[in-house]
Scaffold this active site. Sequence first.
Site, PDB file in Angstrom:
ATOM      1  N   CYS A 250      -9.159  -7.196   0.999  1.00  0.00           N
ATOM      2  CA  CYS A 250      -9.269  -5.770   1.300  1.00  0.00           C
ATOM      3  C   CYS A 250     -10.685  -5.249   1.188  1.00  0.00           C
ATOM      4  O   CYS A 250     -11.056  -4.290   1.839  1.00  0.00           O
ATOM      5  CB  CYS A 250      -8.363  -4.964   0.374  1.00  0.00           C
ATOM      6  SG  CYS A 250      -6.673  -5.453   0.568  1.00  0.00           S
TER       7      CYS A 250
ATOM      8  N   THR B 228       0.836  -1.205   0.000  1.00  0.00           N
ATOM      9  CA  THR B 228       0.000   0.000   0.000  1.00  0.00           C
ATOM     10  C   THR B 228       0.870   1.253   0.000  1.00  0.00           C
ATOM     11  O   THR B 228       0.652   2.182  -0.792  1.00  0.00           O
ATOM     12  CB  THR B 228      -0.938  -0.017   1.231  1.00  0.00           C
ATOM     13  OG1 THR B 228      -1.775  -1.169   1.122  1.00  0.00           O
ATOM     14  CG2 THR B 228      -1.779   1.232   1.317  1.00  0.00           C
TER      15      THR B 228
HETATM   16  N1  PMP Z   1      -1.259  -4.637  -4.491  1.00  0.00           N
HETATM   17  C1  PMP Z   1      -1.805  -5.860  -4.654  1.00  0.00           C
HETATM   18  C2  PMP Z   1      -1.975  -6.395  -6.038  1.00  0.00           C
HETATM   19  C3  PMP Z   1      -2.188  -6.610  -3.539  1.00  0.00           C
HETATM   20  O1  PMP Z   1      -2.721  -7.819  -3.712  1.00  0.00           O
HETATM   21  C4  PMP Z   1      -1.993  -6.060  -2.242  1.00  0.00           C
HETATM   22  C5  PMP Z   1      -2.379  -6.834  -0.994  1.00  0.00           C
HETATM   23  N2  PMP Z   1      -3.669  -7.355  -1.000  1.00  0.00           N
HETATM   24  C6  PMP Z   1      -1.431  -4.768  -2.128  1.00  0.00           C
HETATM   25  C7  PMP Z   1      -1.072  -4.097  -3.278  1.00  0.00           C
HETATM   26  C8  PMP Z   1      -1.247  -4.120  -0.790  1.00  0.00           C
HETATM   27  O2  PMP Z   1      -0.183  -4.690  -0.097  1.00  0.00           O
HETATM   28  P1  PMP Z   1      -0.033  -4.528   1.499  1.00  0.00           P
HETATM   29  O3  PMP Z   1      -1.031  -5.446   2.114  1.00  0.00           O
HETATM   30  O4  PMP Z   1       1.369  -4.939   1.772  1.00  0.00           O
HETATM   31  O5  PMP Z   1      -0.268  -3.110   1.823  1.00  0.00           O
END
Ligand code: PMP
Length: 381
Positions: free
Chosen positions: A325, A70
């Site tokens: 998410c 993120t």
């Molecule tokens: N990009 C993609 C394609 C993801 O699948 C995710 C995690 N679901 C993220 C970004 C975000 O990563 P993080 O959980 O480390 O913030």
Amino acid sequence: MIYFDNSATTKIEDSVLNTYNVASQQYFGNPSSLHKLGLKAYELLETSRKNIAKLMNFKPHEVFFTSGGTEGNNWIIKGTAFKKREFGKHIITSAVEHPSVINTMTQLEQLGFDVTYLPVDKTGHVRVEDLKNAIRPDTILVSIMAVNNEVGSIQPITQIGRVLDDYPSISFHVDGTQAIGKDLDDRFIDPRVDYFTFSGHKFHAPRGIGFIYMKSGKQLEPLMAGGGQEKGQRSGTENTPAIAAMARALRLLKDNEKVKAQEMLKLKTMLIQHLEKLDNVHIFSKLDDDFAPHIICFTLDGVRGETIVHTFEDRDIYISTTSACSSKKGLESSTLKAMNTQENIATSAVRVSLDENNTESEMKEFIKNLDEIHDHFQILN
Ligand code: PMP
């Protein structure tokens, strides 16, 4: 227990946790401190950076540590927009990006940037022709993910790279979060890409650590102002233990990568071939080269995704609705919507996501449970 939710997160690997613990206890100095404890931590930090760079075929100075996917996506997209705002305010992305990209774009729109969201075809792939047509004289950034986290479609990154060869002033960002370690490097680690995002917890490293690739000579506006760590680009005391642990996790991930990807593909094939025999099922992830080996998105028509997830959970089997998410918010899958899937079908979608530790016997057990759950709901419907 069967854990088939590895695209949401992975379990930390034992030796990776051990590295984290040892680094926390023995390398606890601040890498910026002048004394020898600081120096020891600094050396661990830089060795980890070197090792990560080597495993990815990057140069050490092209690797910057973040708190995860993120932050990486926010930094690269906003950092590019803020740096290049005098040259243009147009950004191209796709309609199937992760919320950390889509919601960043929404924030930029509120600040006066103009964002084009490329549509996808019915298999969840961006069309290169659409991208070509979207480019304008004021386009400053193209941001397209390597592998979609909901259905596993592999986007045509190298083909987009060839289009962008003719537009050297446009920055090219690829979110590689779901692509790393799946034997897909030749599909997305393209020399035209200026920035990649990666996240440690998707490959058995701790939460809250990740890294970005920033090509030599490129610059981003920093989002974190402060003590000037990471060459002034990302302030904040470096999370040395998590960084060292991530370097180890990446080494393990890259070890025998091809064989492990083939194993995942074998399990994916077992599941898809079985799903194809069932009635009232939609399968969104295909068994061809344009899909990643570890993600299988499907429906049991007429049953809500949450219900399917909890029914499996009652049997100690863990899968998810299309994306961790958005699942708690009960949102319709943005990817399936963009793929023009009817809403009543999209709300039935679930995602199985594999990793290199999953086995054939787990998949057999999963399929046995799937059959029972499928029959149960067929009778009810
Ligand atoms: N990009 C993609 C394609 C993801 O699948 C995710 C995690 N679901 C993220 C970004 C975000 O990563 P993080 O959980 O480390 O913030």
